[in-house]
Design a protein around this motif. Structure first.
Motif, PDB file in Angstrom:
ATOM      1  N   MET B  31       0.780  -1.643   0.523  1.00 48.98           N
ATOM      2  CA  MET B  31       0.048   0.020   0.132  1.00 48.98           C
ATOM      3  C   MET B  31       1.162   1.344  -0.517  1.00 48.98           C
ATOM      4  SD  MET B  31      -3.194   1.283   0.058  1.00 48.98           S
ATOM      5  CE  MET B  31      -3.670   2.855   0.930  1.00 48.98           C
ATOM      6  N   PRO B  55      -9.902   1.723  -9.396  1.00 50.92           N
ATOM      7  CA  PRO B  55      -9.078   1.945  -8.624  1.00 50.92           C
ATOM      8  C   PRO B  55      -8.076   2.087  -7.534  1.00 50.92           C
ATOM      9  CG  PRO B  55     -11.309   0.108  -8.278  1.00 50.92           C
ATOM     10  CD  PRO B  55     -10.619   0.138  -9.957  1.00 50.92           C
ATOM     11  N   ASP B  57      -5.908   2.898  -5.048  1.00 51.90           N
ATOM     12  CA  ASP B  57      -5.901   4.133  -3.530  1.00 51.90           C
ATOM     13  C   ASP B  57      -4.585   3.885  -3.302  1.00 51.90           C
ATOM     14  OD1 ASP B  57      -8.876   3.357  -2.860  1.00 51.90           O
ATOM     15  OD2 ASP B  57      -8.682   2.106  -1.643  1.00 51.90           O
ATOM     16  N   ILE B  58      -4.184   5.136  -2.557  1.00 46.58           N
ATOM     17  CA  ILE B  58      -3.011   5.316  -2.318  1.00 46.58           C
ATOM     18  C   ILE B  58      -3.198   7.125  -1.154  1.00 46.58           C
ATOM     19  CG2 ILE B  58      -0.718   7.231  -2.865  1.00 46.58           C
ATOM     20  CD1 ILE B  58      -1.488   7.742  -5.746  1.00 46.58           C
ATOM     21  N   ALA B  59      -2.862   5.848   0.323  1.00 48.33           N
ATOM     22  CA  ALA B  59      -3.042   7.169   1.352  1.00 48.33           C
ATOM     23  C   ALA B  59      -2.258   7.961   1.680  1.00 48.33           C
ATOM     24  CB  ALA B  59      -2.878   5.871   2.895  1.00 48.33           C
ATOM     25  N   VAL B  83      -3.212   2.943   7.864  1.00 43.28           N
ATOM     26  CA  VAL B  83      -3.121   2.237   6.587  1.00 43.28           C
ATOM     27  C   VAL B  83      -3.059   1.029   6.956  1.00 43.28           C
ATOM     28  CG1 VAL B  83      -1.819   1.412   5.321  1.00 43.28           C
ATOM     29  CG2 VAL B  83      -1.913   3.967   5.448  1.00 43.28           C
ATOM     30  N   LYS B  85      -4.366  -0.750   9.918  1.00 41.60           N
ATOM     31  CA  LYS B  85      -5.586  -1.476   9.948  1.00 41.60           C
ATOM     32  C   LYS B  85      -6.635  -1.767   9.406  1.00 41.60           C
ATOM     33  CE  LYS B  85      -6.434   0.520  15.045  1.00 41.60           C
ATOM     34  NZ  LYS B  85      -7.256   2.166  15.682  1.00 41.60           N
ATOM     35  N   GLY B  86      -6.869  -0.155   8.041  1.00 44.61           N
ATOM     36  CA  GLY B  86      -7.627   0.082   6.791  1.00 44.61           C
ATOM     37  C   GLY B  86      -7.664  -1.543   5.926  1.00 44.61           C
ATOM     38  N   TYR B  87      -6.098  -1.327   5.378  1.00 40.24           N
ATOM     39  CA  TYR B  87      -5.977  -1.975   4.680  1.00 40.24           C
ATOM     40  C   TYR B  87      -5.003  -3.160   4.582  1.00 40.24           C
ATOM     41  CZ  TYR B  87      -7.251   1.847   1.318  1.00 40.24           C
ATOM     42  OH  TYR B  87      -8.199   2.346   1.147  1.00 40.24           O
ATOM     43  N   ALA B 202      -7.218  -5.223 -13.072  1.00 41.51           N
ATOM     44  CA  ALA B 202      -7.392  -6.709 -12.262  1.00 41.51           C
ATOM     45  C   ALA B 202      -8.885  -6.479 -13.699  1.00 41.51           C
ATOM     46  CB  ALA B 202      -8.182  -5.883 -11.025  1.00 41.51           C
ATOM     47  N   LEU B 208     -13.652  -7.549  -4.181  1.00 43.02           N
ATOM     48  CA  LEU B 208     -13.222  -6.534  -4.628  1.00 43.02           C
ATOM     49  C   LEU B 208     -11.965  -6.599  -3.168  1.00 43.02           C
ATOM     50  CD1 LEU B 208     -12.243  -3.496  -6.055  1.00 43.02           C
ATOM     51  CD2 LEU B 208     -13.534  -2.697  -4.628  1.00 43.02           C
ATOM     52  N   PRO B 209     -10.391  -7.089  -3.352  1.00 42.19           N
ATOM     53  CA  PRO B 209     -10.127  -6.982  -2.365  1.00 42.19           C
ATOM     54  C   PRO B 209      -9.828  -5.543  -1.717  1.00 42.19           C
ATOM     55  CG  PRO B 209      -8.646  -7.449  -4.667  1.00 42.19           C
ATOM     56  CD  PRO B 209     -10.409  -7.284  -4.592  1.00 42.19           C
ATOM     57  N   LEU B 210      -9.007  -5.174  -0.765  1.00 42.39           N
ATOM     58  CA  LEU B 210      -8.384  -4.303  -0.296  1.00 42.39           C
ATOM     59  C   LEU B 210      -7.435  -3.663  -0.695  1.00 42.39           C
ATOM     60  CD1 LEU B 210      -8.674  -5.109   3.913  1.00 42.39           C
ATOM     61  CD2 LEU B 210     -10.519  -3.593   2.874  1.00 42.39           C
TER      62      LEU B 210
END
Lengths: 471, 438
Positions: B31, B55, B57-59, B83, B85-87, B202, B208-210
């Protein structure tokens, strides 16, 4: 307990009407690590000012900020296209160490000579705020020397959210307004918070003109510097995107005594209300009559097609995630017109009043969310069983990957959604995405080999028995 | 050499963190996290979503005024925690932005502190790279991220007999899939890194994986120290990076190659693989080579003497320039936004008489193009302004491509990819001519 609970510290930003207490927490910094969909101060300033088609927009900063915002908005022009270029001082390491003031001054001069713009906006970015280049005095000096307005836009990315960027942009616009004399030919208005995405204006402006109103300036869709400069001569400001432009409307009211009214050009109800608001303000019977005539004529014109789409989407569930609250509110009404139910509604930068208003107009059970992130959106879309998401490009592929229909209602859309024709287009967009056959295609193919094996197992006959082993 | 104006008008490059994301997203379970203001992550997510239609995702550590004044340590720690925790990532790739660099945060130190005090961080590898936009272009950001990953993760153990295939510059998911297919068909053992073939392209599935599935597995990155050789594909004119590190540190011999675009450069990759493995190129690729030659012969007249401008990332530009000269085309402008003297040298050698430009922008390319009767533009979509204004056909290749479908599926590498290029260029010319006459 929140309906979704992924990150600590986000609890107050998510509420389900009728379940959790409101008001919603909002207007705070985004949570670190949570993949907020928000952008920065610079972004806010840039999207507000960039549609001014003949101005030169110079970004004082490293190259990235200019690269990613080059021609980013779907704002179209009926004339000049200087705004579709990307100008940057392309700051390098040495500029960061020794300051970028000299480079900036020279760049302004060079670009002014080469492109001869009627005005230059100079945007500051994060590092300019840190190293402390004095944008104001450089711009002032350059303006005097060049004889054109050179306006500093104080938009250091980290100094807040997009909202602060809107303010910075409005402050720059305020400096431009009032420098040119003009006398409108009759009753006159400005359109604020209208960015001419996908040629929206061409579906709206003609109605005001038909009512006998002169549109002095639009802020800032398809605008020219000259129009902005004489905008103070209009009698009324109609404010659409209230998040970005109410601040300017208030300033203009204070300084020039121009009253403003909030309107929206999206949806049949709102579009009609906008025309009535203008007619009401000027109080002329003929104008009021004309407005009613337009409303009646146009509504009749688009009704059959909208009805046809409505019959195909009624009862479906919509999720809304917008940058600002004004559009989100308009969308709720538009979905009512289509017989659809709103199950999620959120914004990046809505304020306390916005969320109160939203909470008032949505049904019980609707989830209201501030500054959402992909993980929360994903979970909410599933839990609320949304059939459609209306948002921007970043969210588009999230929806698609989840097998959910999507409608782009952001800078990138290429279809006009404003006015009567726009509502027809919107109804069509919603219908074609919800009713597309692609959602019915099997995600998994029926595997013939597996199926045959299963059948054989079921009938108790296996290949081993039928065919002798090779020994 | 090049008269550089003070302002950049229509940039031909992106910034360093962008390059780092293209590497981080090619690592399994990785991530990306930008340390800086919120906008950087949002802009780059938007930019990449447009290109890949995925999609992204960049934190972000979402630094605000407070962070800018007192330092971003608290935000970075909170960002890392969220990050995780969420991902639930295996790796977090931190890239700094201008802001974090300018306020002077000591990111490696903050990360060490985080890892020491945070239980959550126990099983997560955290890599940080310094990538301020003002220092260099996205290409350098890509290179430093690749190197940082190897530096941090590669560990010497038993020889594995494999070959490290480092993807040295930005190519499409289809290109990566092609490389994998080639190496598989060849029957050689390899480690390919970074691998964006699935993560940025994908499939539509029911879940939809994290973090998107795919990417180079961590064990493979660790094992790069034990391979028998490294090839950096698309590392020809780049400064020393991951491959050199593996050579110096673990004595894994390293060869940097151009991107296999065109006959010569693809032959060169094949020759290197034959030498390293002692195995001949599989017959099906010999046949593909033959088909490429056949295609080049078929198209040689329409492409003869065509004056071209090719621009974009260094390695891709060089590969395309080479195939142009193989076809008898006349590259007039060979340009990149990056500052890379080795690029300039090699470009001049590949296309003598052409105008070689580095650290350039589209306004300079436009000026040169208008005085050189350019007939065909080849490069990312941002050349569309010139194409429109000068009425020159544009073949869109590489990143970014925001206004056409198929960027993820564009195969430019190998004999087959080269064939796509030959036909793409010929058809772009033909379509341009048809438009001009109707």
């Amino acid at each position: 307990m929140s309906i979704v609970n992924i990150f600590e510290g986000r609890e107050g930003h998510i509420a389900q009407k009728g379940e959790q207490s409101l008001p919603l927490a909002c207007s705070s910094d985004s949570l670190a690590g949570a993949v907020s969909q928000r952008a920065c101060v610079y972004s806010g300033a840039r999207v507000v000012l960039n549609p001014i088609t003949d101005a030169l927009h110079l970004v004082h900063g490293p190259i990235g900020c200019a690269s990613y915002t080059w021609d980013i908005r779907g704002s179209t022009s009926t004339g000049p296209d200087l705004y579709r270029n990307s100008f940057s001082t392309d700051m390098k390491e040495l500029d960061v160490i020794f300051g970028g003031e000299k480079k900036l001054a020279a760049a302004i001069r060079e670009l002014a000579h080469k492109f001869k713009p009627p005005a230059i906006f100079v945007y500051s970015t994060c590092i300019v705020g840190i190293i402390g280049d004095d944008l104001t005095s450089i711009c002032k000096k350059a303006g005097e020397e060049l004889g054109i307005p050179v306006l500093p836009v104080k938009s250091e990315g980290f100094r807040g959210s997009k909202n602060e960027g809107y303010k910075a942009a409005c402050n720059a616009l305020a400096e431009l307004i009032g420098v040119r004399d003009y006398r409108p030919k009759g009753p006159s208005i400005n359109l604020l918070g209208e960015y001419n995405v996908a040629c929206d204006l061409s579906f709206v402006k003609p109605f005001f003109e038909e009512m006998g109103l002169e549109v002095v300036a639009t802020f800032t869709g398809d605008a020219r510097v000259e129009e902005i400069e004489r905008a103070h001569t209009a009698q009324l400001n109609l404010v659409q995107c209230s998040g970005s432009m109410t601040y300017l409307a208030k300033k203009m009211e204070e300084k020039y005594g121009i009253p403003y009214r909030r309107i929206s050009f999206f949806g049949l109800q709102d579009m009609s209300a906008a025309l009535r608001t203008a007619a009401e303000f000027f109080g002329m019977a003929a104008m009021k009559e004309k407005a009613e005539e337009i409303i009646c004529r146009e509504t009749e014109r688009v009704r059959p097609e909208i009805e046809a789409y409505r019959s195909r989407v009624a009862g479906k569930k919509a999720a809304i995630y917008m940058g600002g609250a004004a559009k989100a509110v308009s969308l709720v009404k538009a979905f009512q017109e289509l017989g659809m139910e709103v199950v999620i509604i959120g914004t990046q930068t809505g304020g306390r009043d916005d969320y109160q208003n939203i909470a008032y107009i949505v049904k019980e059970g609707t989830v209201i969310i501030d500054d959402a992130n992909p993980l929360e959106l994903k979970e909410l879309l599933i839990k609320q069983k949304a059939d459609l998401l209306v948002a921007g490009v970043k969210e588009r592929f999230l929806a698609y990957k989840m097998g959910i229909a999507f409608c782009d209602f952001n800078h990138d859309r290429t279809t006009s959604f404003e006015g009567y024709t726009g509502m027809m287009n919107f109804a069509r967009e919603v219908s074609i995405t919800i009713n597309s056959p692609v959602w019915q295609l099997p995600v998994r193919r029926a595997n013939l080999v597996d199926r045959r094996m299963n059948m054989e197992i079921m009938t108790g006959v296996s290949n081993d028995i039928q065919e002798p082993c090779h020994s | 050499m090049i008269s550089k104006s003070l302002a950049t008008v229509n940039p031909c490059s992106m910034c360093m963190p962008m390059g780092s994301v293209l590497v981080f997203r090619g690592i399994e379970g990785c991530m990306p996290l930008f340390h800086g203001s919120q906008g950087c992550s949002t802009y780059m997510r938007l930019y990449l979503a447009h290109h890949f239609r995925e999609p992204v995702d960049i934190a972000s550590t979402a630094l605000s005024e407070k962070g800018a004044v007192y330092g971003g340590s608290a935000n970075l720690m909170q960002g890392l925690k969220n990050v995780i925790k969420g991902y639930n990532p295996k790796v977090i790739g931190i890239a700094t932005t201008c802001l974090a660099e300018t306020i002077g945060d000591d990111v490696p130190q903050i990360v060490r502190e985080f890892q020491a005090q945070e239980l959550l961080a126990k099983d997560v590898i955290i890599i940080s790279v310094s990538t301020p936009s003002y220092a260099a272009s996205h290409e350098v950001g890509y290179r430093v991220a690749l190197k940082a990953l190897i530096q941090t993760i590669a560990k010497k153990s038993k020889p594995n007999g494999r070959i490290n295939m480092l993807v040295g510059s930005i190519i499409s998911p289809a290109d990566v899939r092609f490389l994998r297919r080639l190496f598989d068909d060849w029957g050689l053992g390899y480690i390919l890194m970074p691998d964006i073939s699935e993560t940025f392209d994908a499939i539509l599935s029911q879940d939809l994986p994290l973090i998107p599935k795919g990417g180079t597995p961590l064990e493979d990155i660790r094992d790069t120290a034990n391979s028998k050789a490294t090839l950096t594909i698309g590392g020809w004119v780049q400064e020393p990076g991951a491959g050199n590190y593996l050579e110096n540190e673990f004595k894994v011999p390293h060869v940097a190659l151009p991107l296999p675009i065109g006959l010569e450069f693809t032959d060169r990759l094949a020759a290197n693989l034959e030498e390293l493995t002692g195995l001949s190129m599989p017959e099906c690729y010999e046949r593909e080579r033959g088909r490429l030659l056949d295609t080049m012969v078929d198209a040689h007249k329409i492409l003869a003497d065509v004056k071209t401008a090719v621009y974009g990332d260094t390695e891709m530009v060089l590969g395309i320039t080479r195939i142009m000269t193989e076809l008898g085309m006349k590259p007039q402008i060979v340009a990149t936004g990056a500052a890379n003297p080795a690029f300039a040298e090699n470009a001049a050698e590949l296309a003598p008489g052409s105008k070689v430009m580095m650290e350039t922008d589209f306004s300079q390319i436009a000026t040169e193009a208008s005085s050189r009767d350019i007939e065909l533009l080849v490069g990312p979509f941002m050349g569309r302004g010139i194409a429109r204004k000068e009425n020159i056909p544009l073949l869109r290749v590489g990143l970014p491509n925001h206004d056409r479908y198929g960027a993820s599926h564009q195969l430019l590498l190998g004999y087959e990819g080269s064939m796509n290029l030959v036909e793409g260029m010929a058809n772009a010319l033909l379509e341009g001519r048809e438009r001009g006459t109707t």
